[in-house]
Design an enzyme around this catalytic site. Structure first.
Site, PDB file in Angstrom:
ATOM      1  N   GLY A   1       0.833  -1.193   0.000  1.00 15.65           N
ATOM      2  CA  GLY A   1       0.000   0.000   0.000  1.00 15.65           C
ATOM      3  C   GLY A   1       0.868   1.243   0.000  1.00 15.65           C
ATOM      4  O   GLY A   1       2.047   1.203   0.365  1.00 15.65           O
ATOM      5  N   CYS A   2       0.286   2.363  -0.402  1.00 16.77           N
ATOM      6  CA  CYS A   2       1.075   3.592  -0.509  1.00 16.77           C
ATOM      7  C   CYS A   2       1.510   4.106   0.865  1.00 16.77           C
ATOM      8  O   CYS A   2       2.690   4.380   1.091  1.00 16.77           O
ATOM      9  CB  CYS A   2       0.310   4.656  -1.285  1.00 16.77           C
ATOM     10  SG  CYS A   2      -1.375   4.974  -0.708  1.00 16.77           S
ATOM     11  N   TYR A   3       0.570   4.234   1.806  1.00 17.17           N
ATOM     12  CA  TYR A   3       0.940   4.677   3.149  1.00 17.17           C
ATOM     13  C   TYR A   3       1.917   3.698   3.810  1.00 17.17           C
ATOM     14  O   TYR A   3       2.931   4.127   4.388  1.00 17.17           O
ATOM     15  CB  TYR A   3      -0.301   4.818   4.030  1.00 17.17           C
ATOM     16  CG  TYR A   3      -1.258   5.912   3.649  1.00 17.17           C
ATOM     17  CD1 TYR A   3      -0.931   7.262   3.797  1.00 17.17           C
ATOM     18  CD2 TYR A   3      -2.538   5.605   3.187  1.00 17.17           C
ATOM     19  CE1 TYR A   3      -1.831   8.266   3.471  1.00 17.17           C
ATOM     20  CE2 TYR A   3      -3.445   6.599   2.864  1.00 17.17           C
ATOM     21  CZ  TYR A   3      -3.092   7.933   3.012  1.00 17.17           C
ATOM     22  OH  TYR A   3      -3.996   8.916   2.699  1.00 17.17           O
TER      23      TYR A   3
END
Length: 309
Positions: free
Chosen positions: A113-115
């Protein structure tokens, strides 16, 4: 040998950006479905099984169903959804953290995921080196361009241009927390506070550290040196050595696609506090760029080929 690639969900933001990074590359041939066939399960099943690598840019349930369509031992998978990030038998697609060899050899790769990319990049090396404790209630504050929220959120943001900031996940239990805890090797789930801002792309992830009360915590300089050593030689991840100019970090609404990851360790003058900060493109190293990096490694190519660095 040309690698046959099928992007299932190619019309979404992540799929489109992956295709852009693969455009014109002779190492890959894209299997495409026209508008009339891209939602036809029989056509998708055929394309999936014809592919050497299928990249899933789908909602979680659809990604699980797509994996179930594979009827051969050859087709490899990169899943950009959340569905398989902590699933047994899947390799986490963060080569810098799990090892390039592991990704290169994997049959099933779960795109981070990006975060979590920013969070894990900051914490995992420091916890692995025993510089920070496993059992500590870490918190994570982060902002992303609104493209990180998916199609529905993009539509809401673009329909109401008066919104500058939208905090979400306020009910806790955000779907990114399991991978954040698992790959940072934490005994306690982090307190995660995500938000999206009035920019299409870009992301800042911060982990505050009250060094004076964290058992055994070293100085900010020691933490920075450890991250610098861990990522030494990486063409994608960099560790800033200087204090941010003017004490500020910026995200610009005009940010161009970027597949790098920039890390900062910012210490207070009295040594009692520090801030671990990651800056990246949520559509780059946070999504499409990461998928292409893994694809390159799986195909035996330079990991940076086609990336925007």
């Amino acid at each position: 040998m040309t690698v046959q690639v099928f992007i299932d969900g190619a019309v979404g933001t992540t799929g489109l950006e992956i295709a852009q990074r693969l455009a014109g590359r002779e190492e890959f041939a894209l299997i495409t479905l026209d508008e009339a066939r891209r939602k036809d399960d029989a056509a998708r099943r055929e394309a999936i099984n014809d592919a050497d690598v299928v990249i899933l840019c789908l909602p979680d349930d659809a990604a699980v169903a797509a994996v179930g369509m594979i009827a051969n031992a050859r087709t490899r998978v990169i899943d950009a959804s959340t569905a398989h990030r902590v699933a047994p038998g899947w390799t986490y697609g963060f080569p810098e953290v799990v090892g390039r060899e592991a990704v290169a050899a994997a049959k099933r790769v779960a795109n981070p995921g990006c975060y979590p990319t920013g969070f894990i990049a900051l914490l995992a090396p420091l916890i692995r080196a025993n510089l920070l404790p496993v059992a500590w209630p870490y918190s994570c504050h982060a902002v992303s361009g609104y493209s990180g929220g998916g199609k529905a959120l993009i539509e809401r943001f673009e329909a109401d241009r008066d919104i500058a900031w939208r905090g979400y996940g306020l009910a806790f239990g955000h779907k990114h927390v399991p991978e954040m805890q698992a790959y940072a090797h934490l005994a306690i789930a982090p307190l995660f506070s995500p938000a999206v801002i009035a920019a299409m792309r870009g992301m800042v992830v911060e982990v505050p550290l009250p060094l004076s009360i964290i058992p055994g915590a070293p100085s900010a300089d020691v933490l920075r040196a450890a991250l610098t050593e861990f990522y030494a030689g990486s063409p994608i991840v960099s560790v800033a050595q200087d204090f941010p100019a003017g004490g500020e970090l910026l995200l610009r609404a005009s940010m161009a696609p970027w597949d790098g990851l920039e890390l900062h360790v910012i210490g207070s003058a009295d040594g009692e506090q520090a801030r671990l900060v990651a800056r990246l493109d949520n559509l780059g190293k946070g999504a499409s760029g990461a998928a292409v990096q893994s694809l390159n490694l799986m195909a035996g190519l330079d990991e940076t080929a086609g990336l925007r660095l």
